[in-house]
Design a protein around this motif. Structure first.
Motif, mmCIF file in Angstrom:
data_model
loop_
_atom_site.group_PDB
_atom_site.id
_atom_site.type_symbol
_atom_site.label_atom_id
_atom_site.label_comp_id
_atom_site.label_asym_id
_atom_site.label_seq_id
_atom_site.Cartn_x
_atom_site.Cartn_y
_atom_site.Cartn_z
ATOM 1 N N GLU A 199 -25.994 14.373 -20.419
ATOM 2 C CA GLU A 199 -27.366 14.380 -19.940
ATOM 3 C C GLU A 199 -27.995 13.007 -20.096
ATOM 4 O O GLU A 199 -28.780 12.571 -19.251
ATOM 5 N N THR B 82 -36.715 19.648 -11.510
ATOM 6 C CA THR B 82 -35.607 19.846 -12.445
ATOM 7 C C THR B 82 -35.974 20.748 -13.631
ATOM 8 O O THR B 82 -35.109 21.448 -14.155
ATOM 9 N N ASP B 83 -37.224 20.743 -14.053
ATOM 10 C CA ASP B 83 -37.601 21.603 -15.186
ATOM 11 C C ASP B 83 -37.388 23.076 -14.839
ATOM 12 O O ASP B 83 -36.857 23.850 -15.648
ATOM 13 N N ILE C 263 -35.389 24.232 -12.548
ATOM 14 C CA ILE C 263 -33.946 24.448 -12.366
ATOM 15 C C ILE C 263 -33.262 24.686 -13.706
ATOM 16 O O ILE C 263 -32.389 25.557 -13.827
ATOM 17 N N GLN C 264 -33.660 23.933 -14.729
ATOM 18 C CA GLN C 264 -33.059 24.132 -16.058
ATOM 19 C C GLN C 264 -33.403 25.501 -16.620
ATOM 20 O O GLN C 264 -32.598 26.154 -17.282
ATOM 21 N N THR C 265 -34.622 25.950 -16.361
ATOM 22 C CA THR C 265 -35.058 27.253 -16.860
ATOM 23 C C THR C 265 -34.256 28.386 -16.212
ATOM 24 O O THR C 265 -33.878 29.361 -16.872
ATOM 25 N N GLY D 283 -31.172 28.266 -14.995
ATOM 26 C CA GLY D 283 -29.773 28.298 -15.406
ATOM 27 C C GLY D 283 -28.878 28.846 -14.309
ATOM 28 O O GLY D 283 -28.910 28.384 -13.171
ATOM 29 N N LEU E 184 -27.681 23.756 -9.280
ATOM 30 C CA LEU E 184 -28.096 24.471 -10.491
ATOM 31 C C LEU E 184 -28.375 23.505 -11.634
ATOM 32 O O LEU E 184 -28.563 22.315 -11.413
ATOM 33 N N SER E 185 -28.425 24.006 -12.838
ATOM 34 C CA SER E 185 -28.852 23.211 -13.984
ATOM 35 C C SER E 185 -27.879 22.079 -14.284
ATOM 36 O O SER E 185 -26.759 22.030 -13.781
ATOM 37 N N LYS F 83 -26.133 21.579 -16.767
ATOM 38 C CA LYS F 83 -24.870 22.027 -17.361
ATOM 39 C C LYS F 83 -23.814 22.247 -16.277
ATOM 40 O O LYS F 83 -22.643 21.909 -16.454
#
Length: 403
Positions: free
Chosen positions: A2, A161-162, A164-166, A168, A372-373, A375
């Protein structure tokens, strides 16, 4: 990983001018160059080239022969006045010490080539002297930021992006459910059609392109496909390099399926099934050298059904909204790689329901992973580093622009 992504975004200002970007760290500390060298593309330099050609013609044709060097070859130098007449960006790319009669590429591109390395998020890099591409990208992004239509909505959602991270792996849930609903040939056809409408190919490839007989019209093409790695050799060649690529691929499938919600044993089983299914598809594929020469043949749905009867083509096309495909009125269908499709019939008949579900789950997860996120994206970066040496994600705006 990251931190690398954030660094890439923070340094996006370094990427404003193609060809002047220092590379990130490379395995072994070497500058990475595709095919042994960064390619200099001569675009937008017609005036400069004309000046050079005219000057060289005068020197070699109208003036006395230039002196010979130690090797007996003519030594020719462009004068300071001639260089001064070139646009600054063209002159900056030159190797002025090189003899253009001995190595014109080194003379015209050597300066840029010596100063340029490939960015960590690219597998190749080319200088575009007129800067048109960069300008168009920047202007398009400005328009997308304000656009109220689907294009602007997609771009801004990609940049959010925030959120998108939520989320997952939750956006994958409908596709996981559609894959898990496969229990027979009928439900498989429904899943294949649903995936196709979302532009996800499974088992074979399809697209719309200029007809192979009459280029003034568009036709629906069907051909071999269904694998994820670059070509069949990655599945079949028994070399240390290909075994390494296969291991890296299996690891990526396992990790992405775990991120998609599968437990440890399910993710491991999915990875094993995916590699097994795609290896069978690779064995059925036409070799690249032969495939390039295959232009395809127009077929009706009935004729295609005789080649690959396991798939209910009439039903599949109807669910795609193309009930009359394969006719002049409904649009021609061009079928390539008929030998692959014939073998695919046997491959699909021999797959178990768990194998079909794993394979379809993977098609959805892999196609959606770039959206997606972080990860998910990090798994793609690790795999692309194994394949191409790419070690960083591009700046976010570039990703969202090109998607």
């Amino acid at each position: 990983m990251e931190s690398e992504r954030l660094q890439g975004d923070a340094e996006e200002g370094r990427y404003d001018v193609y060809g002047t970007v220092p590379s990130g760290a490379r395995p072994g500390g070497a500058r990475r160059k595709l095919g042994g060298g960064v390619k200099c593309v001569l675009v937008g330099s017609t005036v400069g080239a004309a000046l050079l050609i005219a000057a060289l013609w005068v020197k070699t044709t109208l003036l006395p022969s230039p002196p010979k060097g130690p090797s007996g070859a003519s030594q020719l130098r462009v004068t300071a006045a001639e260089l001064g007449a070139l646009p600054p960006d063209v002159r900056g790319a030159l190797d002025e010490a090189a003899d253009p009669c001995e190595d014109f590429y080194q003379f015209s591109c050597g300066g840029w080539d010596a100063a340029t390395t490939i960015p960590a998020w690219q597998s190749s890099w080319a200088k575009q002297w007129d800067g048109v591409t960069t300008h168009v990208e920047k202007e398009t992004v400005r328009a997308l930021q304000k656009d109220k239509g689907p294009a602007g909505t997609f771009y801004r959602s990609c940049m959010h992006t925030d959120r998108i991270q939520t989320l997952g792996g939750r956006p994958l849930e409908p596709w996981m459910q559609a894959s898990d609903a496969i229990r027979d040939r009928t439900t498989l056809m429904q899943a294949l059609a649903r995936f196709a409408v979302a532009d996800m190919n499974a088992f074979f490839s399809w697209w719309v392109d200029a007809d192979s007989v009459d280029s003034s019209i568009y036709s629906f093409f069907i051909a071999q496909g269904g694998i994820t790695m670059p070509d069949r050799s990655y599945y079949l060649d028994d070399t240390a390099a290909m075994r390494k690529h296969r291991a890296a691929y299996a690891t990526m499938v396992n990790n992405i399926m775990a991120l998609a919600g599968q437990n440890e044993s399910q993710a491991r089983e999915d990875a094993a099934h995916v590699v097994s299914v795609e290896t069978k598809l690779a064995r059925a594929m036409t070799a690249p050298a032969q495939e390039r020469d295959e232009h395809g043949k127009r077929m009706t749905v009935k004729e295609l059904s005789e080649v690959l009867p396991f798939i209910d083509w009439q039903s599949w096309f109807r669910m795609l909204g193309l009930p009359d495909i394969g006719t002049e009125a409904g649009g021609y269908m061009v079928v390539k790689n008929a030998g692959f499709l014939q073998q695919l019939d046997g491959v699909m008949r021999g797959l178990s329901i768990p194998e079909l579900r794993s394979y379809m789950r993977w098609q959805a997860a892999y196609n959606y992973a770039p959206f997606l996120s972080f990860k998910f994206e990090n798994e793609l970066v690790r795999y692309n580093h194994d394949l191409y040496g790419i070690s960083h994600l591009p700046p976010r705006w570039r990703k969202c622009y090109f998607r």
